[in-house]
Design an enzyme around this catalytic site. Structure first.
Site, mmCIF file in Angstrom:
data_model
loop_
_atom_site.group_PDB
_atom_site.id
_atom_site.type_symbol
_atom_site.label_atom_id
_atom_site.label_comp_id
_atom_site.label_asym_id
_atom_site.label_seq_id
_atom_site.Cartn_x
_atom_site.Cartn_y
_atom_site.Cartn_z
ATOM 1 N N GLN A 94 11.161 6.649 -45.450
ATOM 2 C CA GLN A 94 12.123 6.016 -44.553
ATOM 3 C C GLN A 94 12.044 4.495 -44.752
ATOM 4 O O GLN A 94 11.333 4.009 -45.613
ATOM 5 C CB GLN A 94 11.829 6.411 -43.106
ATOM 6 C CG GLN A 94 12.077 7.877 -42.783
ATOM 7 C CD GLN A 94 13.557 8.234 -42.726
ATOM 8 O OE1 GLN A 94 14.444 7.375 -42.814
ATOM 9 N NE2 GLN A 94 13.838 9.528 -42.579
ATOM 10 N N CYS A 116 36.796 33.735 -57.253
ATOM 11 C CA CYS A 116 37.760 33.367 -58.287
ATOM 12 C C CYS A 116 38.031 34.517 -59.249
ATOM 13 O O CYS A 116 39.108 34.600 -59.841
ATOM 14 C CB CYS A 116 37.263 32.144 -59.052
ATOM 15 S SG CYS A 116 37.203 30.653 -58.027
ATOM 16 N N GLY A 157 16.906 9.382 -44.334
ATOM 17 C CA GLY A 157 17.624 8.249 -43.765
ATOM 18 C C GLY A 157 18.849 7.830 -44.548
ATOM 19 O O GLY A 157 19.299 6.688 -44.427
ATOM 20 N N HIS A 177 32.660 30.546 -52.969
ATOM 21 C CA HIS A 177 33.154 29.693 -54.053
ATOM 22 C C HIS A 177 32.539 28.294 -53.997
ATOM 23 O O HIS A 177 32.070 27.775 -55.019
ATOM 24 C CB HIS A 177 34.672 29.562 -54.014
ATOM 25 C CG HIS A 177 35.153 28.466 -54.910
ATOM 26 N ND1 HIS A 177 35.207 28.601 -56.289
ATOM 27 C CD2 HIS A 177 35.517 27.180 -54.650
ATOM 28 C CE1 HIS A 177 35.610 27.455 -56.825
ATOM 29 N NE2 HIS A 177 35.804 26.588 -55.853
ATOM 30 N N ASP A 210 20.266 18.926 -50.908
ATOM 31 C CA ASP A 210 20.789 19.969 -50.032
ATOM 32 C C ASP A 210 21.901 19.404 -49.161
ATOM 33 O O ASP A 210 21.974 18.187 -48.947
ATOM 34 C CB ASP A 210 19.690 20.510 -49.111
ATOM 35 C CG ASP A 210 19.446 19.574 -47.929
ATOM 36 O OD1 ASP A 210 19.908 19.901 -46.818
ATOM 37 O OD2 ASP A 210 18.843 18.502 -48.122
ATOM 38 N N CYS A 235 36.056 28.798 -62.791
ATOM 39 C CA CYS A 235 34.918 29.277 -62.003
ATOM 40 C C CYS A 235 34.709 30.761 -62.216
ATOM 41 O O CYS A 235 35.665 31.541 -62.298
ATOM 42 C CB CYS A 235 35.154 28.984 -60.520
ATOM 43 S SG CYS A 235 33.777 29.491 -59.448
ATOM 44 N N ASP A 238 13.119 22.110 -42.952
ATOM 45 C CA ASP A 238 13.042 20.714 -42.542
ATOM 46 C C ASP A 238 12.107 20.622 -41.338
ATOM 47 O O ASP A 238 11.608 21.631 -40.846
ATOM 48 C CB ASP A 238 14.430 20.151 -42.236
ATOM 49 C CG ASP A 238 15.115 20.867 -41.080
ATOM 50 O OD1 ASP A 238 14.477 21.715 -40.427
ATOM 51 O OD2 ASP A 238 16.299 20.586 -40.832
ATOM 52 N N SER A 239 11.890 19.417 -40.848
ATOM 53 C CA SER A 239 10.848 19.225 -39.840
ATOM 54 C C SER A 239 11.349 19.153 -38.415
ATOM 55 O O SER A 239 10.553 19.197 -37.479
ATOM 56 C CB SER A 239 10.094 17.925 -40.141
ATOM 57 O OG SER A 239 10.963 16.817 -39.962
ATOM 58 N N GLY A 240 12.656 19.034 -38.230
ATOM 59 C CA GLY A 240 13.194 18.729 -36.913
ATOM 60 C C GLY A 240 13.474 17.257 -36.737
ATOM 61 O O GLY A 240 14.026 16.825 -35.721
ATOM 62 N N GLY A 241 13.097 16.451 -37.742
ATOM 63 C CA GLY A 241 13.298 15.004 -37.638
ATOM 64 C C GLY A 241 14.755 14.600 -37.561
ATOM 65 O O GLY A 241 15.107 13.627 -36.880
ATOM 66 N N PHE A 242 15.625 15.349 -38.239
ATOM 67 C CA PHE A 242 17.039 14.998 -38.175
ATOM 68 C C PHE A 242 17.590 15.209 -36.777
ATOM 69 O O PHE A 242 18.495 14.494 -36.339
ATOM 70 C CB PHE A 242 17.856 15.806 -39.182
ATOM 71 C CG PHE A 242 19.303 15.407 -39.221
ATOM 72 C CD1 PHE A 242 19.691 14.231 -39.861
ATOM 73 C CD2 PHE A 242 20.273 16.176 -38.606
ATOM 74 C CE1 PHE A 242 21.028 13.842 -39.881
ATOM 75 C CE2 PHE A 242 21.608 15.798 -38.619
ATOM 76 C CZ PHE A 242 21.982 14.622 -39.265
ATOM 77 N N CYS A 252 32.846 32.714 -60.092
ATOM 78 C CA CYS A 252 32.324 33.301 -58.861
ATOM 79 C C CYS A 252 33.109 34.555 -58.469
ATOM 80 O O CYS A 252 34.196 34.827 -58.981
ATOM 81 C CB CYS A 252 32.337 32.285 -57.720
ATOM 82 S SG CYS A 252 33.952 32.020 -56.939
ATOM 83 N N ASP A 276 9.499 13.210 -39.171
ATOM 84 C CA ASP A 276 9.850 11.806 -39.316
ATOM 85 C C ASP A 276 10.933 11.440 -38.320
ATOM 86 O O ASP A 276 11.497 12.304 -37.654
ATOM 87 C CB ASP A 276 10.335 11.507 -40.742
ATOM 88 C CG ASP A 276 11.638 12.226 -41.055
ATOM 89 O OD1 ASP A 276 11.840 13.342 -40.533
ATOM 90 O OD2 ASP A 276 12.457 11.684 -41.807
#
Length: 377
Positions: free
Chosen positions: A192, A312, A219, A338, A269, A307, A95-99, A309, A149
């Site tokens: 955005q 499980c 956003g 899991h 994500d 499941c 990610d860009s750091g925008g969050f 995994c 952003d």
């Protein structure tokens, strides 16, 4: 010029219009739609790369802001890039750091040049610009990097949303021009505009003019209700180019993922699976389980019989209950494995349903059988 990321649509569901495809990257091909585990500090919490492979993970995310602070992008670069640094051999995205501009709202100042804010670790004053964000991401070395952003809060006034969106567009152009590795790192533009259709549409159109190899919807999941979130995603999906990958940022609840797939979103994500696991909350085919409850103390059945995994297959609800009650880290690890596998399997099943032209049936049946609440977990 060689393209670092290309996308092909392999099937469109005749029942729903949902699509599946393949995202080709320098570190391998990934089927879409997909869920991407989040490895904030070059690690998915409590889960090894080998366990991610076994769970069926494709793209893994890393956080530009956190790797910038520790250990620093130069150290990651000296290690040979983030793939070698964390020993993950599949594709990666940063990610860009925008969050962080959003989450550190109490200690930041936004100008046209960029964002000034305090280091949350030691209080140092930091400055992040579109160019600096891309420079850091170039050194980290992920296959897909994101435009810088501003992720605005919800609700926001029209005037604020408009000014922020327009600045985000200017930052997107600056960031795209700053990418030093266009042949190995694909930069995605981020839409955005808050809860305003005309702003979302305008932002999308302008980003398309800049010709990014992929586009993200930002956003959302910032405090709005589900109906509002889906409305914003729908507006963007209607305007985005059909032949390029679409990434809905920060979404990991089951109902949100299935609605996103229905809207032809290819990538999602969220930190949700590992965050829930740390609190003993598990997503299963029968709905949410809080493993700490006394009812599981003598329940020697698998966590989720449906499941496949590692957790499980090998451990009981009673054992997980014991680990959670005694705060053993192994329990968090097993439950993280899991929850991650559950969401990856959900998307595998969604792809199968698309290819078999029955995605609407799959979506409706899954939401009914899993009995999640409105939050989707």
């Amino acid at each position: 010029m060689k393209k670092p990321v290309t996308f092909e649509i392999t099937h469109v569901c005749r029942q729903s219009g949902a699509r599946c495809g393949i995202l080709h990257t320098p570190h391998g091909d990934v089927e879409t739609p997909m869920f991407m585990p989040v490895g904030t500090q070059a690690t998915v919490k409590f889960v090894s790369p080998e366990e991610l492979y076994a769970a069926g993970a494709g793209i893994v995310l890393a956080n530009t802001y956190h790797l910038w602070l520790r250990p620093g992008e130069d150290i990651v670069a000296k290690a040979g890039g983030v793939h070698r640094f964390m020993n993950y051999k599949g594709p990666m995205l940063t990610d860009s750091g925008g969050f962080q501009v959003f989450s550190l709202a109490d200690s930041r100042k936004i100008t046209e040049e960029g964002v000034t804010f305090k280091n949350n670790l030691n209080g140092d004053i930091l400055f992040l610009s579109p160019e600096k964000s891309i420079q850091i991401q170039n050194k980290i070395g992920a296959d897909i990097i994101m435009s810088f952003d501003e992720c605005i809060p919800y609700p926001a006034t029209y005037e604020y949303a408009k000014a922020s969106m327009e600045r985000t567009l200017r930052w997107a152009e600056r960031g795209k021009n700053a990418n030093e590795n266009p042949e190995t790192q694909a930069i995605f533009g981020i839409v955005q505009g808050g809860d305003y259709k005309d702003l979302r549409t305008y932002c999308t159109e302008k980003l398309i003019e800049m010709d990014f190899p992929g586009y993200a919807i930002g956003g959302t999941s910032v405090g709005e209700d589900k109906e509002t979130m889906l409305r914003m995603v729908r507006w963007c999906a209607e305007a985005l180019p059909y032949d390029k990958p679409r990434y809905l940022m920060g979404v990991g609840a089951v109902n949100d993922l299935l609605e996103a797939v229905a809207l032809n979103i290819d990538m999602c994500d969220c930190v949700l699976p590992t965050r829930l696991a740390r609190h003993g909350t598990l997503m299963t085919s029968e709905g949410r389980i809080s493993i700490r409850k006394a009812v599981y103390k003598e329940d020697f059945s698998p966590l989720d019989p449906a499941c496949d995994c590692y957790t499980c297959t090998n451990y009981s609800r009673a054992y997980l209950n014991h680990l959670q009650r005694t705060a053993e880290g192994f329990g968090t690890r097993l439950m993280s494995i899991h929850n991650i596998r559950f969401l990856l399997k959900l998307m595998e099943d969604a792809r199968s349903a698309i290819r078999e032209d029955r995605f609407l049936d799959f979506k409706e049946q899954g939401l009914k059988e899993m009995k999640f609440d409105q939050r989707g977990f």
